[in-house]
Write an enzyme that holds these catalytic residues in place. Structure first.
Site, short mmCIF file in Angstrom:
data_model
loop_
_atom_site.label_atom_id
_atom_site.label_comp_id
_atom_site.label_asym_id
_atom_site.label_seq_id
_atom_site.Cartn_x
_atom_site.Cartn_y
_atom_site.Cartn_z
N ILE A 199 0.86 -1.18 0.00
CA ILE A 199 0.00 0.00 0.00
C ILE A 199 0.90 1.23 0.00
O ILE A 199 1.77 1.37 0.86
CB ILE A 199 -0.94 0.04 1.22
N GLU A 200 0.70 2.11 -0.97
CA GLU A 200 1.43 3.37 -0.99
C GLU A 200 0.73 4.35 -0.04
O GLU A 200 -0.44 4.64 -0.20
CB GLU A 200 1.47 3.93 -2.40
N VAL A 201 1.47 4.83 0.94
CA VAL A 201 0.96 5.81 1.90
C VAL A 201 1.46 7.17 1.42
O VAL A 201 2.63 7.51 1.60
CB VAL A 201 1.43 5.50 3.33
#
Length: 229
Positions: free
Chosen positions: A4-6
């Site tokens: 997941i790209e934060v």
């Protein structure tokens, strides 16, 4: 995919970012802190790779040949099948966002397929036709496709990974590599695109890009990130 790209914008607070990363871990995902830029990390480094596949299609190669070249390198699937899998409408949306960033025009054939409702696997036809969710394609023997096809795909990918490093999309080369492996499926045994460059030799890989630029144009010119490798 496990990543997941934060994404952190200019006004993102530390608490909000930490909360998003913690939530990602709670649901069994790997958080990757990214700077807010078009495409973030994953879509940005995939952009030139998939765009080059469209160029190769326009030159007369088949989708099966292009995908086999990528699979021979170690990719879990080729870029044409990947586009069909995510949906050509999604691929077109991303291509339009990334076009001014990566300096690649939006492919006309991709636009035509979306306009005519051939969106890939989910509609049963895209660059491939699908039967029971599987692409219908001829068998291409391993390592039978011209090596330059693989070079054009993989070095497009690697070059943009280096550009992301230069632009500070993530904090360091290890995070570029982790994002590539866990977010795009980049051949894990190669350690990520930047590790791959170092293992093969930065000077020799850069020279291959320069040679491709001489034959195919400035889209293969080495990005600024090579100076950091």
């Amino acid at each position: 995919l496990p990543l997941i790209e934060v994404v952190n914008g200019d006004n993102t607070g530390e608490v909000a970012s930490a909360f998003a990363s913690a939530f990602s871990r709670q649901i069994g995902k790997l958080p990757l802190p990214c700077r807010s830029m078009p495409g973030f990390l994953v879509n940005r480094i995939l952009g030139p790779y998939m765009a080059e596949a469209m160029v190769l299609l326009g030159e007369g190669l088949t989708a099966a040949e292009i995908d086999q070249a990528a699979v021979d390198f170690g990719m879990p699937m080729g870029p044409v099948e990947l586009a069909d899998s995510v949906g050509l409408d999604v691929a077109l949306h991303v291509a339009r966002i990334l076009s001014p960033v990566i300096g690649r025009p939006v492919d006309e054939e991709l636009e035509t397929k979306v306009e005519t409702g051939r969106l890939g696997q989910k509609t049963g036809e895209g660059f491939y036709a699908y039967e029971e969710g599987k692409p219908v394609r001829p068998r291409i023997p391993a390592n039978s496709v011209d090596q330059e096809v693989q070079d054009r795909l993989i070095l497009s990918y690697v070059n943009e990974a280096a550009a992301c490093l230069a632009d500070g999309v993530v904090a360091d080369p290890d995070l570029v590599d982790a994002g590539a492996i866990f977010g795009t499926g980049f051949a894990p045994f190669r350690g990520g695109p930047l590790h791959y460059v170092r293992a093969e030799g930065v000077a020799s890989q850069r020279a291959r890009l320069v040679a491709l630029a001489g034959r195919h144009g400035d889209r293969f010119a080495p990005s600024a990130g090579w100076d950091q490798l």
